[in-house]
Scaffold this motif. Structure first.
Motif, PDB file in Angstrom:
ATOM      1  N   ALA A  45       0.818  -1.091   0.073  1.00 54.20           N
ATOM      2  CA  ALA A  45      -0.133  -0.185  -0.006  1.00 54.20           C
ATOM      3  C   ALA A  45       0.903   1.214   0.094  1.00 54.20           C
ATOM      4  O   ALA A  45       1.931   1.193   0.631  1.00 54.20           O
ATOM      5  N   THR A  46       0.458   2.188  -0.728  1.00 59.25           N
ATOM      6  CA  THR A  46       1.355   3.331  -0.992  1.00 59.25           C
ATOM      7  C   THR A  46       0.669   4.755  -0.484  1.00 59.25           C
ATOM      8  O   THR A  46       0.981   5.703  -1.135  1.00 59.25           O
ATOM      9  N   GLY A  47      -0.182   4.766   0.342  1.00 60.60           N
ATOM     10  CA  GLY A  47      -0.965   5.830   0.444  1.00 60.60           C
ATOM     11  C   GLY A  47       0.003   6.515   1.170  1.00 60.60           C
ATOM     12  O   GLY A  47       0.791   6.392   2.053  1.00 60.60           O
ATOM     13  N   PRO A  48      -0.250   8.050   1.397  1.00 60.66           N
ATOM     14  CA  PRO A  48       0.440   9.079   2.061  1.00 60.66           C
ATOM     15  C   PRO A  48       0.401   9.120   3.527  1.00 60.66           C
ATOM     16  O   PRO A  48      -0.753   9.242   3.953  1.00 60.66           O
ATOM     17  N   LYS A  49       1.501   8.824   4.033  1.00 62.56           N
ATOM     18  CA  LYS A  49       1.514   8.816   5.615  1.00 62.56           C
ATOM     19  C   LYS A  49       0.464   7.876   6.463  1.00 62.56           C
ATOM     20  O   LYS A  49      -0.384   8.027   7.102  1.00 62.56           O
ATOM     21  N   PRO A  50       0.492   6.658   5.948  1.00 64.61           N
ATOM     22  CA  PRO A  50      -0.150   5.316   6.665  1.00 64.61           C
ATOM     23  C   PRO A  50      -0.089   5.282   8.165  1.00 64.61           C
ATOM     24  O   PRO A  50       1.206   5.259   8.557  1.00 64.61           O
ATOM     25  N   THR A  51      -1.006   5.502   8.973  1.00 65.16           N
ATOM     26  CA  THR A  51      -0.890   5.756  10.261  1.00 65.16           C
ATOM     27  C   THR A  51      -1.719   4.702  11.038  1.00 65.16           C
ATOM     28  O   THR A  51      -1.229   3.878  12.204  1.00 65.16           O
ATOM     29  N   HIS A  52      -3.014   4.736  11.098  1.00 62.66           N
ATOM     30  CA  HIS A  52      -3.837   3.980  11.756  1.00 62.66           C
ATOM     31  C   HIS A  52      -4.250   2.595  10.700  1.00 62.66           C
ATOM     32  O   HIS A  52      -4.558   2.763   9.800  1.00 62.66           O
ATOM     33  N   PHE A  53      -4.223   1.513  11.629  1.00 63.59           N
ATOM     34  CA  PHE A  53      -4.541   0.249  10.997  1.00 63.59           C
ATOM     35  C   PHE A  53      -5.582  -0.528  11.592  1.00 63.59           C
ATOM     36  O   PHE A  53      -5.515  -0.650  12.965  1.00 63.59           O
ATOM     37  N   LYS A  54      -6.430  -1.237  11.060  1.00 61.01           N
ATOM     38  CA  LYS A  54      -7.416  -2.049  11.770  1.00 61.01           C
ATOM     39  C   LYS A  54      -7.684  -3.352  10.722  1.00 61.01           C
ATOM     40  O   LYS A  54      -7.463  -3.385   9.473  1.00 61.01           O
ATOM     41  N   SER A  55      -8.102  -4.442  11.410  1.00 60.68           N
ATOM     42  CA  SER A  55      -8.282  -5.494  10.582  1.00 60.68           C
ATOM     43  C   SER A  55      -9.620  -6.239  11.167  1.00 60.68           C
ATOM     44  O   SER A  55      -9.901  -6.484  12.465  1.00 60.68           O
ATOM     45  N   LYS A  56     -10.656  -6.915  10.196  1.00 64.49           N
ATOM     46  CA  LYS A  56     -11.549  -7.681  10.322  1.00 64.49           C
ATOM     47  C   LYS A  56     -11.772  -8.797   9.666  1.00 64.49           C
ATOM     48  O   LYS A  56     -11.487  -8.475   8.319  1.00 64.49           O
ATOM     49  N   ASN A  57     -12.105  -9.773   9.980  1.00 64.00           N
ATOM     50  CA  ASN A  57     -12.185 -11.053   9.198  1.00 64.00           C
ATOM     51  C   ASN A  57     -10.855 -11.073   8.464  1.00 64.00           C
ATOM     52  O   ASN A  57      -9.782 -11.170   8.894  1.00 64.00           O
ATOM     53  N   THR A  58     -11.073 -11.132   7.086  1.00 65.51           N
ATOM     54  CA  THR A  58      -9.794 -10.993   6.182  1.00 65.51           C
ATOM     55  C   THR A  58      -9.366  -9.559   5.600  1.00 65.51           C
ATOM     56  O   THR A  58      -8.531  -9.574   4.798  1.00 65.51           O
ATOM     57  N   GLU A  59     -10.156  -8.679   5.990  1.00 64.11           N
ATOM     58  CA  GLU A  59     -10.033  -7.640   5.368  1.00 64.11           C
ATOM     59  C   GLU A  59      -8.844  -6.674   6.466  1.00 64.11           C
ATOM     60  O   GLU A  59      -9.065  -6.393   7.589  1.00 64.11           O
ATOM     61  N   SER A  60      -8.017  -6.013   5.691  1.00 66.22           N
ATOM     62  CA  SER A  60      -7.180  -5.005   6.413  1.00 66.22           C
ATOM     63  C   SER A  60      -7.373  -3.481   5.672  1.00 66.22           C
ATOM     64  O   SER A  60      -7.582  -3.314   4.507  1.00 66.22           O
ATOM     65  N   LEU A  61      -7.519  -2.569   6.876  1.00 72.64           N
ATOM     66  CA  LEU A  61      -7.891  -1.242   6.496  1.00 72.64           C
ATOM     67  C   LEU A  61      -6.939  -0.299   7.167  1.00 72.64           C
ATOM     68  O   LEU A  61      -6.285  -0.488   8.188  1.00 72.64           O
ATOM     69  N   ILE A  62      -6.481   0.609   6.250  1.00 77.83           N
ATOM     70  CA  ILE A  62      -5.574   1.774   6.745  1.00 77.83           C
ATOM     71  C   ILE A  62      -5.811   3.009   6.514  1.00 77.83           C
ATOM     72  O   ILE A  62      -6.600   3.321   5.427  1.00 77.83           O
ATOM     73  N   PHE A  63      -5.661   3.981   7.502  1.00 73.34           N
ATOM     74  CA  PHE A  63      -6.076   5.241   7.332  1.00 73.34           C
ATOM     75  C   PHE A  63      -4.962   6.128   6.854  1.00 73.34           C
ATOM     76  O   PHE A  63      -3.988   5.917   7.647  1.00 73.34           O
ATOM     77  N   ASN A  64      -4.929   6.668   5.761  1.00 70.70           N
ATOM     78  CA  ASN A  64      -3.566   7.659   5.365  1.00 70.70           C
ATOM     79  C   ASN A  64      -3.892   8.923   5.901  1.00 70.70           C
ATOM     80  O   ASN A  64      -4.638   9.866   5.313  1.00 70.70           O
ATOM     81  N   ASP A  65      -3.116   9.544   6.819  1.00 70.21           N
ATOM     82  CA  ASP A  65      -3.353  10.947   7.333  1.00 70.21           C
ATOM     83  C   ASP A  65      -2.688  11.980   6.181  1.00 70.21           C
ATOM     84  O   ASP A  65      -3.399  13.174   6.276  1.00 70.21           O
ATOM     85  N   GLY A  66      -1.971  11.485   5.368  1.00 74.85           N
ATOM     86  CA  GLY A  66      -1.598  12.611   4.354  1.00 74.85           C
ATOM     87  C   GLY A  66      -2.844  13.068   3.465  1.00 74.85           C
ATOM     88  O   GLY A  66      -2.385  14.154   2.949  1.00 74.85           O
ATOM     89  N   ASP A  67      -3.669  12.306   3.350  1.00 73.44           N
ATOM     90  CA  ASP A  67      -4.731  12.831   2.149  1.00 73.44           C
ATOM     91  C   ASP A  67      -5.925  12.470   2.741  1.00 73.44           C
ATOM     92  O   ASP A  67      -7.012  12.711   1.956  1.00 73.44           O
ATOM     93  N   GLY A  68      -6.291  11.736   3.875  1.00 77.11           N
ATOM     94  CA  GLY A  68      -7.506  11.495   4.478  1.00 77.11           C
ATOM     95  C   GLY A  68      -8.332  10.136   3.827  1.00 77.11           C
ATOM     96  O   GLY A  68      -9.504  10.051   3.935  1.00 77.11           O
ATOM     97  N   THR A  69      -7.447   9.449   2.984  1.00 76.22           N
ATOM     98  CA  THR A  69      -7.957   8.402   2.088  1.00 76.22           C
ATOM     99  C   THR A  69      -7.942   7.272   2.836  1.00 76.22           C
ATOM    100  O   THR A  69      -7.175   7.232   3.937  1.00 76.22           O
ATOM    101  N   LEU A  70      -8.482   6.166   2.631  1.00 73.89           N
ATOM    102  CA  LEU A  70      -8.469   4.745   3.455  1.00 73.89           C
ATOM    103  C   LEU A  70      -7.679   3.877   2.250  1.00 73.89           C
ATOM    104  O   LEU A  70      -8.004   3.976   1.135  1.00 73.89           O
ATOM    105  N   SER A  71      -6.926   2.763   2.752  1.00 68.99           N
ATOM    106  CA  SER A  71      -6.427   1.864   1.974  1.00 68.99           C
ATOM    107  C   SER A  71      -6.794   0.498   2.319  1.00 68.99           C
ATOM    108  O   SER A  71      -6.900   0.339   3.568  1.00 68.99           O
TER     109      SER A  71
END
Length: 410
Positions: A123-149
Motif C-alpha cells: 500500500a502506498t497511501g501518504p502517511k499510513p498511520t492507523h491500521f484495523k483488521s476484521k475477518n480477512t480485510e485490512s484497512l489503513i487510514f492515510n493521514d496525508g490525504d484522508g483516504t483509506l487503503s
C-alpha cells in the motif's frame, strides 16, 4: 480354540483399529504443551528496530529467532484479524508491506503454509498511520490525504497487488476508522485540513456517505469496535477541557459517554476491545486504564496510576496487562475487572526515555521488548520470576503477537 483365516484377519483388524483409536485418544488427551509451562507451538512474536532495517520473528515454543530485511527502520507493526499476517507500516516513507508467518488456522488445528516471508502486496497511501483488521480485510487510514487503503488476505500473494484506495471525501488529518459487521466504516472527519478530527461519519466500503455525523467533539484519538459499536476517545468540545468517548452505532446513532467527574482535561487516547470478555477499555498514560460500559454509559477505573507506559489486551481478549515505569506488571481479569497478579517483570524505565519498553501478551506469557537491552523478555504470567530473554536487535521498539494460541497440527 480354532481360528480360520477370516476370523484371524477380523481380529487383527479389530486390534489394529483399537491401537489406532488408543493412539488418537492419547493424542487428544495429551496436555497442550504441558499446560501453561510452554508457549503454544504456533504463536509468533514480531519485532522491529529503531535504527536497523530488520524484522525479527521469535518462535517462543522453541526459542528460535529469524531475521528478515525490511525497507526501512522504525516500522509500526499490527497483526491482521486472521492471525496469519502482520502489517508493517513505514509511515514516513508512505509504504505498507505485509509479512506472512506461513500459519493458517482451521479452528481445530493450524496448517503451515510455507516459510515466513514477505507477501507480494503493498500500500502506498501518504502517511499510513492507523491500521484495523476484521475477518480477512485490512484497512489503513492515510493521514496525508484522508483516504483509506483496503486489502484482503486472498490478494496478499498476488504479484504486483496493491491495496485499493477508498476516497470518502475526507480532508487530510490524523484520523481513525472502524469496521462494522455490515461492511460499512466509521471514519473521523476534520472540518479543516490538517486539524484534529471533530466528528465521525459512517461510509460504505466504496467511500459513499451512509450516515452523516450528528455530534461535534474536540480532537479524537484512539478507537475500537465490536462490530456493532465503534468507540472513539475524544475531548467533549473544541475547548479540550474535558473528555468523553464517542459511541457510533452501526445504524449511525451517536452518543457521548463522559469521563469520570474528576478526570480533568484528558481524553482516553487509546481504546481497546477485548473480544473474549466483550469489554471496551480506554487508556491514557497520565490517568490509567478504564472500563467503558456501553450498557450503563459509565466509565469506571481499572488502574488509576499516572505511571503506566503500556496497557494492552492479551491476544484472546480475556485479560488486561499494564506495565508501569517501575517495571511492575499488573494482570487484570476483564470478566470481573479484578487484579489477578502483579509483580516485578523488568527493571525500572527512566521516564525521559524516548522509546520505552513495549508490551504484548498471550494467555500464558507477556512479551516485553526492552530497547536498552536489545531483547524481548518472555515473562510467564503465573510466575513473573520465570523469564526467557530473546536477543533480537540493537534497539527493538515495536512489537506484535501473530499466529495462534494453538499447538494442534493437521
Amino acid at each position: 480354540m480354532k481360528f480360520n483365516l477370516s476370523t484371524s484377519t477380523f481380529l487383527l483388524g479389530v486390534l489394529a483399529t483399537a491401537a489406532l483409536s488408543s493412539c488418537d485418544n492419547d493424542s487428544e488427551t495429551t496436555p497442550d504443551v504441558a499446560a501453561t509451562e510452554q508457549e503454544h507451538r504456533y504463536v509468533r512474536v514480531l519485532v522491529s528496530d529503531e535504527q536497523a532495517t530488520k524484522l525479527t520473528q521469535i518462535t517462543p515454543f522453541d526459542a528460535s529467532v529469524a531475521s528478515f530485511d525490511t525497507k526501512f527502520p522504525l516500522a509500526n507493526l499490527y497483526t491482521t484479524a486472521s492471525g496469519r499476517f502482520a502489517a508493517v507500516l513505514y509511515q514516513s516513507q508512505n509504504l505498507v508491506e505485509m509479512f506472512d508467518t506461513g500459519l493458517e488456522s482451521h479452528v481445530d488445528h493450524v496448517d503451515v503454509k510455507g516459510t515466513p516471508k514477505w507477501a507480494a502486496i503493498t500500500a502506498t497511501g501518504p502517511k499510513p498511520t492507523h491500521f484495523k483488521s476484521k475477518n480477512t480485510e485490512s484497512l489503513i487510514f492515510n493521514d496525508g490525504d484522508g483516504t483509506l487503503s483496503a486489502g484482503n488476505d486472498a490478494d496478499f500473494h498476488t504479484p504486483g497487488a496493491k491495496f485499493k484506495t477508498i476516497n470518502a471525501g475526507l480532508l487530510p488529518h490524523h484520523g481513525a476508522m472502524a469496521q462494522f459487521d455490515n461492511g460499512n466504516y466509521a471514519v473521523t472527519a476534520a472540518a479543516t485540513s490538517g486539524a484534529s478530527p471533530t466528528s465521525v461519519r459512517v461510509v460504505s466500503s466504496t467511500g459513499s456517505l451512509v450516515h452523516a455525523s450528528t455530534l461535534t467533539t474536540g480532537s479524537i484519538h484512539g478507537n475500537a469496535t465490536d462490530g456493532q459499536n465503534a468507540v472513539f476517545g475524544c475531548f467533549t468540545t473544541s475547548a479540550n477541557t474535558s473528555g468523553s468517548v464517542l459511541v457510533v452505532k452501526q445504524s449511525g446513532e451517536q452518543r457521548l459517554i463522559a469521563n469520570p467527574a474528576d478526570f480533568g482535561a484528558f481524553r482516553l487516547g487509546s481504546i481497546y476491545y477485548a473480544e473474549a470478555a466483550n469489554k471496551f477499555i480506554g487508556y491514557v498514560a497520565t490517568k490509567g486504564a478504564y472500563l467503558i460500559d456501553l450498557s450503563s454509559d459509565k466509565i469506571t477505573p481499572i488502574y488509576t496510576g499516572t505511571d503506566a507506559i503500556q496497557c494492552k489486551v492479551d491476544q484472546a481478549g480475556s485479560n488486561l496487562l499494564i506495565l508501569t515505569l517501575d517495571g511492575k506488571l499488573r494482570v487484570y481479569d476483564l470478566a470481573t475487572g479484578t487484579l489477578k497478579k502483579e509483580g516485578q517483570a523488568i527493571a525500572a524505565t527512566p521516564a525521559a526515555d524516548t522509546y520505552k519498553p513495549v508490551l504484548e501478551a498471550t494467555e500464558r506469557f507477556a512479551y516485553i521488548a526492552v530497547p536498552s537491552l536489545g531483547e524481548v523478555h518472555q515473562v510467564k504470567l503465573t510466575d513473573f520470576g520465570s523469564v526467557t530473554k530473546h536477543k533480537v536487535s540493537a534497539r527493538p521498539v515495536r512489537l506484535t503477537v501473530a499466529g495462534f494460541e494453538s499447538s494442534a497440527s493437521h
